[in-house]
Design an enzyme around this catalytic site. Structure first.
Site, PDB file in Angstrom:
ATOM      1  N   ARG A  51      16.769  27.743  90.874  1.00  0.00           N
ATOM      2  CA  ARG A  51      15.861  27.739  89.725  1.00  0.00           C
ATOM      3  C   ARG A  51      14.413  28.021  90.090  1.00  0.00           C
ATOM      4  O   ARG A  51      13.765  28.860  89.474  1.00  0.00           O
ATOM      5  CB  ARG A  51      15.867  26.364  89.022  1.00  0.00           C
ATOM      6  CG  ARG A  51      16.840  26.220  87.923  1.00  0.00           C
ATOM      7  CD  ARG A  51      17.336  24.809  87.908  1.00  0.00           C
ATOM      8  NE  ARG A  51      17.986  24.552  89.169  1.00  0.00           N
ATOM      9  CZ  ARG A  51      19.241  24.892  89.424  1.00  0.00           C
ATOM     10  NH1 ARG A  51      19.964  25.443  88.500  1.00  0.00           N
ATOM     11  NH2 ARG A  51      19.780  24.702  90.610  1.00  0.00           N
ATOM     12  N   THR A  52      13.889  27.309  91.074  1.00  0.00           N
ATOM     13  CA  THR A  52      12.447  27.392  91.307  1.00  0.00           C
ATOM     14  C   THR A  52      12.088  28.802  91.780  1.00  0.00           C
ATOM     15  O   THR A  52      11.176  29.430  91.236  1.00  0.00           O
ATOM     16  CB  THR A  52      12.015  26.330  92.333  1.00  0.00           C
ATOM     17  OG1 THR A  52      12.550  25.078  91.929  1.00  0.00           O
ATOM     18  CG2 THR A  52      10.508  26.231  92.417  1.00  0.00           C
ATOM     19  N   LYS A  80      11.294  32.308 114.820  1.00  0.00           N
ATOM     20  CA  LYS A  80      10.768  32.607 116.165  1.00  0.00           C
ATOM     21  C   LYS A  80       9.684  31.619 116.557  1.00  0.00           C
ATOM     22  O   LYS A  80       9.049  31.760 117.596  1.00  0.00           O
ATOM     23  CB  LYS A  80      10.179  34.021 116.190  1.00  0.00           C
ATOM     24  CG  LYS A  80      11.148  35.111 115.816  1.00  0.00           C
ATOM     25  CD  LYS A  80      10.405  36.453 115.806  1.00  0.00           C
ATOM     26  CE  LYS A  80      11.026  37.408 114.816  1.00  0.00           C
ATOM     27  NZ  LYS A  80      10.114  38.501 114.465  1.00  0.00           N
ATOM     28  N   ARG A 101       8.241  26.621  99.232  1.00  0.00           N
ATOM     29  CA  ARG A 101       9.088  25.419  99.354  1.00  0.00           C
ATOM     30  C   ARG A 101       9.357  25.191 100.827  1.00  0.00           C
ATOM     31  O   ARG A 101       9.634  26.137 101.572  1.00  0.00           O
ATOM     32  CB  ARG A 101      10.404  25.605  98.606  1.00  0.00           C
ATOM     33  CG  ARG A 101      11.393  24.477  98.908  1.00  0.00           C
ATOM     34  CD  ARG A 101      12.602  24.512  98.016  1.00  0.00           C
ATOM     35  NE  ARG A 101      12.253  24.139  96.649  1.00  0.00           N
ATOM     36  CZ  ARG A 101      13.162  23.905  95.698  1.00  0.00           C
ATOM     37  NH1 ARG A 101      14.445  24.019  95.968  1.00  0.00           N
ATOM     38  NH2 ARG A 101      12.787  23.560  94.487  1.00  0.00           N
ATOM     39  N   HIS A 129       7.326  17.787  93.636  1.00  0.00           N
ATOM     40  CA  HIS A 129       7.835  19.066  93.106  1.00  0.00           C
ATOM     41  C   HIS A 129       7.062  19.335  91.816  1.00  0.00           C
ATOM     42  O   HIS A 129       7.580  19.213  90.711  1.00  0.00           O
ATOM     43  CB  HIS A 129       9.332  18.939  92.847  1.00  0.00           C
ATOM     44  CG  HIS A 129      10.042  20.232  92.576  1.00  0.00           C
ATOM     45  ND1 HIS A 129       9.379  21.414  92.291  1.00  0.00           N
ATOM     46  CD2 HIS A 129      11.368  20.529  92.553  1.00  0.00           C
ATOM     47  CE1 HIS A 129      10.262  22.367  92.092  1.00  0.00           C
ATOM     48  NE2 HIS A 129      11.480  21.859  92.258  1.00  0.00           N
TER      49      HIS A 129
HETATM   50  N1   CP Z   1      15.177  22.063  90.017  1.00  0.00           N
HETATM   51  C1   CP Z   1      15.118  22.715  91.202  1.00  0.00           C
HETATM   52  O1   CP Z   1      14.182  22.573  91.991  1.00  0.00           O
HETATM   53  O2   CP Z   1      16.186  23.547  91.430  1.00  0.00           O
HETATM   54  P1   CP Z   1      16.333  24.492  92.683  1.00  0.00           P
HETATM   55  O3   CP Z   1      16.473  23.614  93.907  1.00  0.00           O
HETATM   56  O4   CP Z   1      17.556  25.318  92.415  1.00  0.00           O
HETATM   57  O5   CP Z   1      15.080  25.316  92.803  1.00  0.00           O
END
Ligand code: CP
Length: 303
Positions: A51-52, A80, A101, A129
């Site tokens: 999703r993100t 590396k 991320r 998040h």
């Molecule tokens: N909600 C969420 O962060 O989903 P993903 O881990 O798929 O990005």
């Protein structure tokens, strides 16, 4: 230049503006179709995501911009031994904005300190998040009508679930919210969060059985048990199916209770719940695109 590391980086007034913009984008997508012409988003994902990452990519594409990036640390020069600081300095030469991320808490903040472009924390370890929180807040505001005056139950892995930590931090700035933390003992919400709530005089209760509090809830925020943060498989297996929301449990819920989940789900919501009008988690994923479009425009100062 502004980054987004935590939902608290925006004031509530700025959040209102962001959500108003997201609403306008939802209603008038054509108006924004070229807003990011010539701009490039880098998605640097050192941890798995559906999703993100894809909602960021969809957001930038819908704004007329382009996307570069990697979705696996092993396909980047991190494999590396390159540091996050060096990586972002290089990405700053290639892109106008970066969503990152990382499994290590604070890594996007380290990147932001060395970055020549806005950095968005797209999830750092078990910490924060913020763009999921923006998604959650927009969903609540859009479907409930306001960000306050409700009882929210947060259920599941409240220890490792970074979406829960971010959401609580964001919600404490709104009035008249009661918190019910529903988890097994081993996955309780961290002490720093309960200490913060006590310090502010904000009411909360911790319970183990979801059934006991179901009739009280206006919002139920379900979460997955975070397998990737467990130190041993045995504990994960013991706890992973502790909560399974099904039609029988929902029979005691209010007719207008909203069921949210940041997704991905594993077993914690039975698929039979998906057709219940209270299930809002796929709509929530859709709001994630609008709010990320609004965020990109805001951080690039194009709004
Ligand atoms: N909600 C969420 O962060 O989903 P993903 O881990 O798929 O990005």
């Amino acid at each position: 230049m502004r980054h987004l590391m935590s939902p608290l980086d925006f004031t509530t007034q700025e959040l209102d503006k962001l959500f108003d913009l997201a609403g306008d984008i939802e209603r008038n997508p054509g108006k924004y179709a070229h807003a990011c012409d010539g701009k490039i988003l880098a998605t640097c994902f050192y941890e798995p995501s559906t999703r993100t990452r894809l909602s960021f990519e969809s957001a930038m594409t819908r704004l007329g911009g382009r996307v570069i990036g990697f979705s696996d640390a092993n396909s980047s020069s991190a494999a590396k031994g390159e540091s996050v600081s060096d990586t972002i300095r290089v990405i700053s030469c290639y892109a106008d904005i970066c969503a990152m991320r990382h499994p290590k808490e604070g890594a996007p903040m380290v990147a932001a300190e060395r970055s020549g472009i806005p950095v968005i924390n797209a999830g750092d370890g078990g910490h924060q998040h913020p763009t999921q929180t923006l998604t959650d807040l927009l969903t609540i505001r859009s479907l409930k009508g306001s960000l306050g005056g409700f009882t929210i139950g947060l259920c599941g892995d409240l220890k490792f679930g970074r979406t829960v930590h971010s959401l609580i931090h964001a919600l404490i700035r709104y009035d008249n919210i009661r918190y019910l933390f529903i988890s097994p003992e081993e996955l309780r919400v961290p002490d720093y969060i309960t200490d913060m709530l006590r310090g502010r005089g904000i009411p909360f209760r911790e319970v183990i059985r979801l059934e006991d509090v179901m009739p009280d809830l206006d919002l139920l925020y379900m979460t997955r048990v975070q397998k990737e943060r467990f130190f041993n498989e045995e504990d994960y297996v013991r706890l992973k199916d502790f909560y399974i929301l099904d039609a029988q449990k929902l029979a005691r819920a209010k007719d207008d209770m909203l069921i949210l989940h940041p997704l991905p789900r594993v077993n914690e919501i039975s698929v039979e719940v998906d057709d219940d009008p209270r299930a809002a988690y796929f709509k929530q994923a859709q709001y994630g695109v609008y709010v990320r479009m609004a965020l990109i425009l805001t951080l690039l100062e194009l709004a």
